[in-house]
Write an enzyme that holds these catalytic residues in place. Structure first.
Site, PDB file in Angstrom:
ATOM      1  N   SER A  38       0.838  -1.192   0.000  1.00 18.02           N
ATOM      2  CA  SER A  38       0.000   0.000   0.000  1.00 18.02           C
ATOM      3  C   SER A  38       0.879   1.251   0.000  1.00 18.02           C
ATOM      4  O   SER A  38       1.761   1.378  -0.844  1.00 18.02           O
ATOM      5  CB  SER A  38      -0.957  -0.045   1.199  1.00 18.02           C
ATOM      6  N   ASP A 186      -5.589  -3.193  -2.761  1.00 17.86           N
ATOM      7  CA  ASP A 186      -4.596  -2.947  -1.723  1.00 17.86           C
ATOM      8  C   ASP A 186      -4.065  -4.261  -1.139  1.00 17.86           C
ATOM      9  O   ASP A 186      -4.831  -5.087  -0.636  1.00 17.86           O
ATOM     10  CB  ASP A 186      -5.250  -2.115  -0.617  1.00 17.86           C
TER      11      ASP A 186
END
Length: 306
Positions: A38, A186
């Site tokens: 991320s 993500d």
């Protein structure tokens, strides 16, 4: 001293990682292999491209994160844009600005594809994402070969965009390949802190240092009277923040710099300059404390010679 680095996800709080990196570089650390999930993938990508901690301090510390909340024409519609975006695009924001921003920074260093950060055909950079269609973790660029895609020719900025696609906040990336396609989001939903990624059998030549965040904030119960959009975003934030509480065993905790973030949410895109500076200082301070006790030889003797 050489070291590998693994950066946890954490949204805008990744500013704290820059402070920690600056401290370690001031003490002579240089990076070999780098991984991130991320927002941690942004820091990892910039380090792999040749940016120093000091350079990143100016870039990320002065970034306007509100620009990351970019919307296309449909998502921008008054009143209904959010609902339509969530239903049609599976996200409230396009994520295009983030990819463009990272791409421009990488082009400035002349390193835009994974082959540009590779040694003898092996990428020094690893980016973690999640294939929610196949329900599998993705370690980029390596796992792209399973999709019939050349890992070395894949754009780093695209991989970062995949890893940063917080569910509901950003439209997932559609990865097309021979025979099908997958939604990529993500990486933090499956592996937010893969500190094990560079571990080898036997004795490593240099350490792997982990960088992670801790919130230190009490949880609030969900407000079930909220609308569907707020509820969806609450789910996303719960997934992200819950990763702060993941337990580390001793051998991983001792090689990890854990940085307090003062209750700042990962999705606090309107981060102020003062908050950004506070996060940076927190990372720098915790890295300095880490160095006061860290001893690679003792780590080897205790955890790797068994």
């Amino acid at each position: 001293m050489y070291a590998d680095a693994v950066f946890e996800g954490g949204g805008v709080r990744a500013v704290a990682f820059v402070g920690a990196v600056c401290c370690l570089e001031e003490h002579g650390y240089r990076w070999q292999r780098i991984a991130g999930t991320s927002a941690g993938s942004i820091v990892a990508a910039l380090l792999a491209a040749g940016y120093t901690g000091r350079e990143m301090r100016d870039i990320i510390g002065n970034a306007d994160f509100m620009k990351f909340m970019d919307k296309d024409r449909i998502q921008s519609l008054p009143l209904v844009g959010g609902i339509i975006g969530l239903l049609a695009y599976k996200g409230l924001n396009s994520g295009n600005y983030l990819e463009q921003w990272v791409g421009e920074l990488l082009r400035a260093k002349g390193r835009t594809k994974f082959r540009d950060v590779s040694v003898k055909g092996r990428s020094r950079l690893k980016i973690i994402a999640a294939d929610v269609t196949k329900k599998e973790i993705l370690i980029l660029p390596d796992d792209l070969a399973k999709y019939g895609i050349d890992p070395m020719e894949f754009e780093i900025a695209r991989a970062v965009r995949m890893s940063c696609s917080i569910p509901f906040y950003f439209t997932p990336v559609i990865l097309s390949y021979p025979g099908g396609s997958s939604y990529i989001v993500d990486g933090g939903i499956l592996s937010n802190f893969p500190v094990w990624l560079f571990d080898v059998k036997g004795i490593p030549r240099w350490p792997t240092i982990g960088f992670r965040l801790c919130n230190g904030k009490s949880r609030q119960k969900a407000d079930w009277k909220k609308g569907i959009l707020s509820f969806a975003l609450d789910i996303a934030e719960t997934i992200i923040d819950r990763n702060d509480e993941i337990y580390l065993n001793d051998k991983d905790a001792v090689r990890t710099i854990t940085i307090p973030t003062f209750g700042i949410k990962a999705t606090r895109f309107d981060l102020t300059r003062d908050e950004s500076r506070r996060l940076y200082d927190s990372g720098y301070r915790k890295a300095r404390e880490f160095l006061e006790s860290w001893d690679f030889d003792k780590y080897i003797n205790r955890y790797r010679k068994r």
